[in-house]
Motif scaffolding. Structure first.
Motif, mmCIF file in Angstrom:
data_model
loop_
_atom_site.group_PDB
_atom_site.id
_atom_site.type_symbol
_atom_site.label_atom_id
_atom_site.label_comp_id
_atom_site.label_asym_id
_atom_site.label_seq_id
_atom_site.Cartn_x
_atom_site.Cartn_y
_atom_site.Cartn_z
ATOM 1 N N UNK A 160 -1.922 8.416 0.329
ATOM 2 C CA UNK A 160 -1.495 7.135 -0.218
ATOM 3 C C UNK A 160 -2.299 6.792 -1.465
ATOM 4 N N UNK A 161 -3.556 7.196 -1.496
ATOM 5 C CA UNK A 161 -4.423 6.855 -2.619
ATOM 6 C C UNK A 161 -3.912 7.457 -3.927
ATOM 7 N N UNK A 162 -3.254 8.638 -3.829
ATOM 8 C CA UNK A 162 -2.707 9.261 -5.036
ATOM 9 C C UNK A 162 -1.557 8.462 -5.621
ATOM 10 N N UNK A 163 -0.926 7.638 -4.799
ATOM 11 C CA UNK A 163 0.230 6.858 -5.255
ATOM 12 C C UNK A 163 -0.180 5.545 -5.917
ATOM 13 N N UNK A 185 -3.562 -9.121 2.945
ATOM 14 C CA UNK A 185 -2.095 -9.180 3.002
ATOM 15 C C UNK A 185 -1.592 -10.462 2.346
ATOM 16 N N UNK A 186 -2.207 -11.602 2.669
ATOM 17 C CA UNK A 186 -1.768 -12.873 2.091
ATOM 18 C C UNK A 186 -2.054 -12.922 0.588
ATOM 19 N N UNK A 207 -1.151 1.049 1.782
ATOM 20 C CA UNK A 207 -2.473 1.503 1.317
ATOM 21 C C UNK A 207 -3.515 0.413 1.548
ATOM 22 N N UNK A 208 -3.161 -0.820 1.233
ATOM 23 C CA UNK A 208 -4.099 -1.937 1.324
ATOM 24 C C UNK A 208 -4.533 -2.192 2.765
ATOM 25 N N UNK A 209 -3.588 -2.145 3.704
ATOM 26 C CA UNK A 209 -3.883 -2.441 5.118
ATOM 27 C C UNK A 209 -4.155 -1.190 5.940
ATOM 28 N N UNK A 210 -4.184 -0.030 5.264
ATOM 29 C CA UNK A 210 -4.406 1.249 5.965
ATOM 30 C C UNK A 210 -3.381 1.434 7.080
ATOM 31 N N UNK A 211 -2.136 1.114 6.709
ATOM 32 C CA UNK A 211 -0.955 1.321 7.560
ATOM 33 C C UNK A 211 -0.906 0.393 8.780
ATOM 34 N N UNK A 212 -1.642 -0.718 8.757
ATOM 35 C CA UNK A 212 -1.497 -1.715 9.819
ATOM 36 C C UNK A 212 -0.159 -2.429 9.661
#
Length: 507
Positions: free
Chosen positions: A21-24, A69-70, A96-101
């Motif tokens: 995901x980091x590559x994107x 997220x908010x 990516x931000x939530x590490x897939x949560x």
């Protein structure tokens, strides 16, 4: 052969080249700034729930993840908890931000509901970061207010006149049903009654119940002036383009250096009168200025009240406020009160025709009267000056000197006052048109203040990213995390100065 641009991509084929995901996510993507910023904050100090999880029971979501997220949602104009839940399943940046949560919408909504004050503290914490980076000039602010539509329909808003009309309507309905009831009992009547007797009685009972409810509501309105059922703190207000809506009045103070919002407040009063000192003092407190430190305050004519100007003077806030157009007795511009010159030496006024109006009141009188009826009787422009048969009368109140000083400052600083629109009004334009925040999702002053704080926190974040660049700002927040982890504080200020010097956009 197809003449369209095509790829050899096969949706069903499993890829052999590993991807992350980091590559994107590009290095200058603002989502990296959001990630590093929230990671650098002390969530327990900000007061977020579950900042320190319990040792037993079901595991909660990390408040940092929910806050990320908010922040991302408001940054992209997505505020609905259901829409944010959807983004968690399809948006690569959110994954990516939530590490897939993938929290559900109820969990997302509850986080905002349970952390109202903490979200307000988040705005204040970012203001502290802006101060640390030297982005506030701390010399001049501009204040203004704007109406944001409340989560309350017009139908659920009641005024004295509206209640009277509805009571009259239901009384008329009850009378009509009473006539129908009488017609149904009269066998000799030729009128056909389509409703049964039980249905008519039910209609009458409903009308009487509604009249009782409206009567009680009318008593409350006599005390409170106006009532909104869904959002009790919302009021009927005039909006732009001469329209009206059920709204909240959002007050902000903006620093002149980089047009960053310093203070935010939400009030139920539709007018800006009475808010000048309130929002200016909040701004001075946020800027960490002492009572002796001077602060220039720019405001439009809606804030022009003597009591507020006086309070600002006491706290060493130099106000430059436009004066509203003064009323004239006969609509003649040359006869308004400001055309009468006050003479401090002999406590009198000089009219535009050169006649003196001495004081006719006692020294202890609060509102002193100044007249010269003898000169008025023979004055050739009397009819243009006043409708009073005896002549013109000037009233001088106890705050007149405050007004005179304010007017003098305004006329001496007209060029400076012109900056007010550029400093503060474009902020509301960006918030409403650029970010789509023209209405509230939440109800009640406390919740609405938290939502407003999120709006302007995101606005400030966007401004700082534009000033410093996403990559440099990400580096700064990552370094703050490292310095905090290593418990290093003495080198932080030097590092911050190097960050500022390396950013050409920051003056």
């Amino acid at each position: 052969m197809s003449r369209y641009i095509r790829t050899e991509f096969n949706r069903n084929q499993v890829g052999f080249i590993p991807e992350s995901y980091d590559d994107k996510i590009a290095d200058d993507n603002p989502v990296r700034v959001i990630d590093a910023l929230i990671d650098s904050l002390d969530m327990e100090k900000l007061g977020f729930t579950y900042a320190t999880p319990k040792k037993t029971g079901r595991k909660p979501y990390d408040p940092k993840d929910m806050c990320k997220l908010y922040t991302y949602g408001y940054f992209e104009g997505i505020r609905s908890s259901r829409k944010l839940e959807k983004e968690c399943h399809r948006n690569v940046e959110v994954m990516w931000l939530l590490k897939n949560l993938k929290p559900d919408f109820k969990t997302i909504a509850d986080f905002r509901k349970d952390n109202k004050q903490s979200l307000t503290n988040l705005f204040k914490q970012f203001s502290s970061i802006c101060k640390e980076l030297g982005l506030y000039g701390k010399e001049m602010i501009a204040v203004d207010g704007s109406k944001f539509r409340a989560n309350n329909s017009r139908r659920k808003n009641y005024t004295k006149g509206k209640v009277k009309k509805q009571i009259a309507h239901f009384e008329e309905s009850a009378n009509k049903y009473m006539e129908l009831l009488a017609a149904s009992d009269d066998f000799e009547s030729n009128e056909t009654v389509k409703l049964s007797k039980e249905e008519i009685l039910a209609k009458i009972a409903d009308a009487k119940k509604k009249i009782e409810e409206l009567t009680e509501l009318g008593k409350r309105i006599e005390e409170e002036g106006e009532i909104s059922i869904t959002d009790p703190d919302a009021r009927h207000m005039g909006t732009s383009n001469n329209g009206t809506d059920i709204s909240h009045n959002v007050q902000i103070a903006v620093d002149s250096e980089h047009h960053l919002v310093v203070a935010v407040d939400v009030v139920s009063s539709p007018a800006d009168q009475g808010q000048l000192y309130n929002i200016s003092s909040k701004a001075k407190e946020e800027l960490e200025l002492s009572l002796e430190d001077e602060l220039i305050v720019l405001a439009d004519k809606g804030y022009y009240t003597g009591e507020e100007l006086q309070e600002c003077e006491k706290r060493n806030m130099t106000t430059i406020v436009a004066r509203p157009k003064l009323a004239t007795p006969n609509g003649e511009e040359g006869s308004s009160k400001d055309k009468f010159i006050y003479n401090r030496e002999d406590n009198s006024y000089t009219c535009p025709q050169g006649h003196k109006l001495p004081c006719k009141s006692k020294e202890s009188t609060k509102n002193k009267k100044y007249t010269n009826y003898k000169a008025c009787r023979s004055c050739p422009v009397k009819k243009k000056c006043t409708n009073a048969e005896r002549g013109r009368q000037i009233i001088r109140g106890p705050l007149e000197e405050i007004y005179e000083r304010a007017d003098e400052r305004y006329f001496e600083n007209k060029e400076l006052y012109k900056q007010r629109q550029m400093i503060v009004e474009h902020v509301f334009g960006t918030i409403k048109r650029g970010l789509g925040f023209s209405y509230f999702l939440l109800r009640g002053n406390e919740k609405v203040k938290a939502e407003s704080s999120m709006h302007f926190f995101v606005y400030n974040l966007k401004r700082v990213i534009n000033l410093m660049g996403a990559k440099k700002l990400t580096e700064y927040f990552k370094a703050c995390i490292l310095l905090h982890f290593l418990n290093i504080t003495k080198n932080k200020q030097k590092w911050v100065q190097n960050v500022i010097l390396s950013c050409p956009n920051v003056a």
